[in-house]
Design a protein around this motif. Sequence first.
Motif, PDB file in Angstrom:
ATOM      1  N   TYR A 129      12.582  12.860  -9.539  1.00  0.00           N
ATOM      2  CA  TYR A 129      11.542  12.363  -8.884  1.00  0.00           C
ATOM      3  C   TYR A 129      11.385  10.889  -8.614  1.00  0.00           C
ATOM      4  O   TYR A 129      12.114  10.087  -9.291  1.00  0.00           O
ATOM      5  CB  TYR A 129      10.174  12.742 -10.052  1.00  0.00           C
ATOM      6  N   THR A 130      10.573  10.548  -7.621  1.00  0.00           N
ATOM      7  CA  THR A 130      10.473   8.906  -7.109  1.00  0.00           C
ATOM      8  C   THR A 130       9.310   8.943  -6.493  1.00  0.00           C
ATOM      9  O   THR A 130       8.958   9.826  -5.607  1.00  0.00           O
ATOM     10  CB  THR A 130      11.642   8.600  -6.456  1.00  0.00           C
ATOM     11  N   PRO A 131       8.461   7.761  -7.063  1.00  0.00           N
ATOM     12  CA  PRO A 131       7.291   7.587  -6.274  1.00  0.00           C
ATOM     13  C   PRO A 131       7.512   7.254  -4.691  1.00  0.00           C
ATOM     14  O   PRO A 131       8.551   6.312  -4.424  1.00  0.00           O
ATOM     15  CB  PRO A 131       6.437   6.405  -6.893  1.00  0.00           C
ATOM     16  N   THR A 132       6.802   7.582  -3.724  1.00  0.00           N
ATOM     17  CA  THR A 132       7.188   7.225  -2.266  1.00  0.00           C
ATOM     18  C   THR A 132       6.128   6.708  -1.537  1.00  0.00           C
ATOM     19  O   THR A 132       6.235   6.345  -0.653  1.00  0.00           O
ATOM     20  CB  THR A 132       7.595   8.539  -1.694  1.00  0.00           C
ATOM     21  N   ARG A 137       5.598   1.931  -3.651  1.00  0.00           N
ATOM     22  CA  ARG A 137       6.675   1.164  -3.162  1.00  0.00           C
ATOM     23  C   ARG A 137       6.293  -0.471  -3.495  1.00  0.00           C
ATOM     24  O   ARG A 137       7.459  -0.998  -3.830  1.00  0.00           O
ATOM     25  CB  ARG A 137       6.933   1.484  -1.717  1.00  0.00           C
ATOM     26  N   ASP A 138       5.374  -0.901  -3.095  1.00  0.00           N
ATOM     27  CA  ASP A 138       4.954  -2.069  -2.881  1.00  0.00           C
ATOM     28  C   ASP A 138       4.792  -2.939  -4.231  1.00  0.00           C
ATOM     29  O   ASP A 138       5.282  -3.771  -4.455  1.00  0.00           O
ATOM     30  CB  ASP A 138       3.899  -2.626  -2.068  1.00  0.00           C
ATOM     31  N   VAL A 139       3.763  -2.205  -5.148  1.00  0.00           N
ATOM     32  CA  VAL A 139       3.503  -2.600  -6.230  1.00  0.00           C
ATOM     33  C   VAL A 139       4.257  -2.166  -7.333  1.00  0.00           C
ATOM     34  O   VAL A 139       4.522  -3.079  -8.338  1.00  0.00           O
ATOM     35  CB  VAL A 139       1.995  -2.426  -6.676  1.00  0.00           C
ATOM     36  N   VAL A 140       4.739  -1.183  -7.500  1.00  0.00           N
ATOM     37  CA  VAL A 140       5.595  -0.584  -8.592  1.00  0.00           C
ATOM     38  C   VAL A 140       7.026  -0.930  -8.545  1.00  0.00           C
ATOM     39  O   VAL A 140       7.657  -1.384  -9.423  1.00  0.00           O
ATOM     40  CB  VAL A 140       5.374   0.698  -9.408  1.00  0.00           C
ATOM     41  N   LEU A 141       7.431  -0.482  -7.533  1.00  0.00           N
ATOM     42  CA  LEU A 141       9.067  -0.560  -7.198  1.00  0.00           C
ATOM     43  C   LEU A 141       9.722  -1.528  -6.504  1.00  0.00           C
ATOM     44  O   LEU A 141      10.738  -2.040  -6.549  1.00  0.00           O
ATOM     45  CB  LEU A 141       9.365   0.721  -6.381  1.00  0.00           C
ATOM     46  N   GLY A 142       8.788  -2.370  -5.512  1.00  0.00           N
ATOM     47  CA  GLY A 142       9.281  -3.713  -4.656  1.00  0.00           C
ATOM     48  C   GLY A 142      10.384  -3.025  -3.738  1.00  0.00           C
ATOM     49  O   GLY A 142      11.234  -3.824  -3.614  1.00  0.00           O
ATOM     50  N   HIS A 143      10.175  -2.107  -2.887  1.00  0.00           N
ATOM     51  CA  HIS A 143      11.250  -1.598  -2.305  1.00  0.00           C
ATOM     52  C   HIS A 143      10.498  -0.998  -0.976  1.00  0.00           C
ATOM     53  O   HIS A 143       9.474  -0.685  -0.971  1.00  0.00           O
ATOM     54  CB  HIS A 143      12.077  -0.346  -2.518  1.00  0.00           C
ATOM     55  N   ASP A 144      11.140  -1.493   0.332  1.00  0.00           N
ATOM     56  CA  ASP A 144      10.739  -0.838   1.569  1.00  0.00           C
ATOM     57  C   ASP A 144      11.249   0.659   1.709  1.00  0.00           C
ATOM     58  O   ASP A 144      11.897   0.859   0.957  1.00  0.00           O
ATOM     59  CB  ASP A 144      11.081  -1.930   2.752  1.00  0.00           C
ATOM     60  N   ARG A 145      10.877   1.267   2.704  1.00  0.00           N
ATOM     61  CA  ARG A 145      11.084   2.450   3.073  1.00  0.00           C
ATOM     62  C   ARG A 145      12.585   2.570   2.912  1.00  0.00           C
ATOM     63  O   ARG A 145      13.217   3.787   2.244  1.00  0.00           O
ATOM     64  CB  ARG A 145      10.604   3.054   4.287  1.00  0.00           C
TER      65      ARG A 145
END
Length: 559
Positions: A129-132, A137-145
């Motif tokens: 699992y991964t939040p998408t 993406r912006d607040v928790v993981l700090g990744h773009d698409r």
Amino acid sequence: MPYHRYRPAHERVTVPVGHDRAWPSRRISHAPLWVPVDLRDGNQALAEPMEPDRKRRMFALLTAMGFKEIEVGYPSSSRLDFDFVRHLGETGAVPDDVTVVVFTPARPELIDETFASIEGLPRAVVHLYTPTAPTWRDVVLGHDRRELRTLIMDAAERIARLAGDRDVRFQFSPESFNLTEPDYALEICNDLTALWDASPDRPVTHNLPATVEVATPNVYADQIEYMHRHLDRRDAVILSVHPHNDRGTGVACAELALLAGAQRVEGCLFGNGERTGNVDLVTLALNLHTQGVDPMLDLSDIDEVRRVVEHCNRLPVPERHPYAGDLVHTAFSGTHQDAIGKGLAHHAKRAAELGVPPEQAPWDVPYLPIDPGDLGRDYQAVIRVNSQSGKGGIAYLLRTRYGLELPRRLQIDFSSVVQRATDGSGEEITAEQLWELFHATYLAPGETSALAEWSTAETAPGTHVFTGMLRSGLRLYGTGNGPLSALTAALAADGIDVDILHYAEHALDPGRGSRAIAYVEARVGGVTSWGAAQDTSVLTASVHAVLAAVNRVIERAAV
């Protein structure tokens, strides 16, 4: 209230739906693949997570009910979860027709630990699992698409490599799917279908969670139908849903998702889960049952299922829970009681005309969408609590006059006693008469105990000893993890098999002095019986309540 701070769902995610929605006109004709997540998602939501004994008991319940795929843990999250999965592999506790699911985030070291946990299991599903969604993406993981897609694909490749040629299938959950851009969720799922080389004989599961409910159920159905229509290798993909209940519409979301193409539903028995809970599998399954669809689960003893779940979760099932609550088949309204009574009489007459037992006749009784007998319940016992209660009710009179807080199932049991005592007279029974009848039925058998003397002691942390002397001179001795379990062990040594099903106690009202009363429901030699006792000591009341339940069974057997 500051409603202007919140954006409606259609401003947060766009659902590309045309004018040819198919799900509104469909019907659910068969049960989906049910996947209980009580041992993982449900366990994470408990204030006191299950220890190994409770996990084993929950797993045994789930297999006995007929679940064929069970999510058993998050092995990399704790030693307890890891060890439980290892226990299943090492002891051969997984039936041949059951597949376990293990849960892992997209981190290499946690994936490795997850695979270490499933060594020895004959088959498994590894659930990545991964939040998408944009906020995650912006607040928790700090990744773009692009960066997040790369992270997911790297994790999926690692999983495929570690699986090798073992009987391991793959599952992916884009957490917060319902808030993810549809094209992005579809892109990732299709990429994983290809990477894992999904085929009809080794399908990939794509699980699409409504991690936080933010819209009406029809929006979720549109999202699921979009994925159902556009997923690659559709015959090699199991489309799964995992609705939560933040808006109180988790069951509706799951049912509409099935209409929209979902084939699999993850949830918990009675809806336990983070925040407001996961979707309730018991309600979903019995909703199918009431529509003439086989739910493919055994819920014929709903009270036993509830007892085990309440024990394992240490959470009560609400009295108004659909199907399983103590009050769900109880009508307090006189007009409801009249309609139900006439309906039951009509049902019995119809069964006789058809020449079949009532439990096999078509069911059509006012106010009752399901026959309580299908769930192992007796509706007559439940309704009589109210039909004999008058304006105040049996429980109300005993509570207000004598301070008794009867457990719900004891209220049901006592109502049948009152019914037998008042049949034929038609007279109103007073509070004083209720008390006398209650005392004679439940308290008196424990006041004439065969024990001449007894004592309990805690000899070590968690170890209690019960010793006693019968009036016949025979000594009793037993040990257990508490005074009452030590007592039942002592009785077992004397040839009396006692299993305590329910225990409750409370202080009596101040006007009756400093006293406590205890209530015990016990299975004695296969016969269920209630007993009660009061004393200045809670322990003494508890012991004598057990003995009262035992003596009632012995006295009935002697008649």
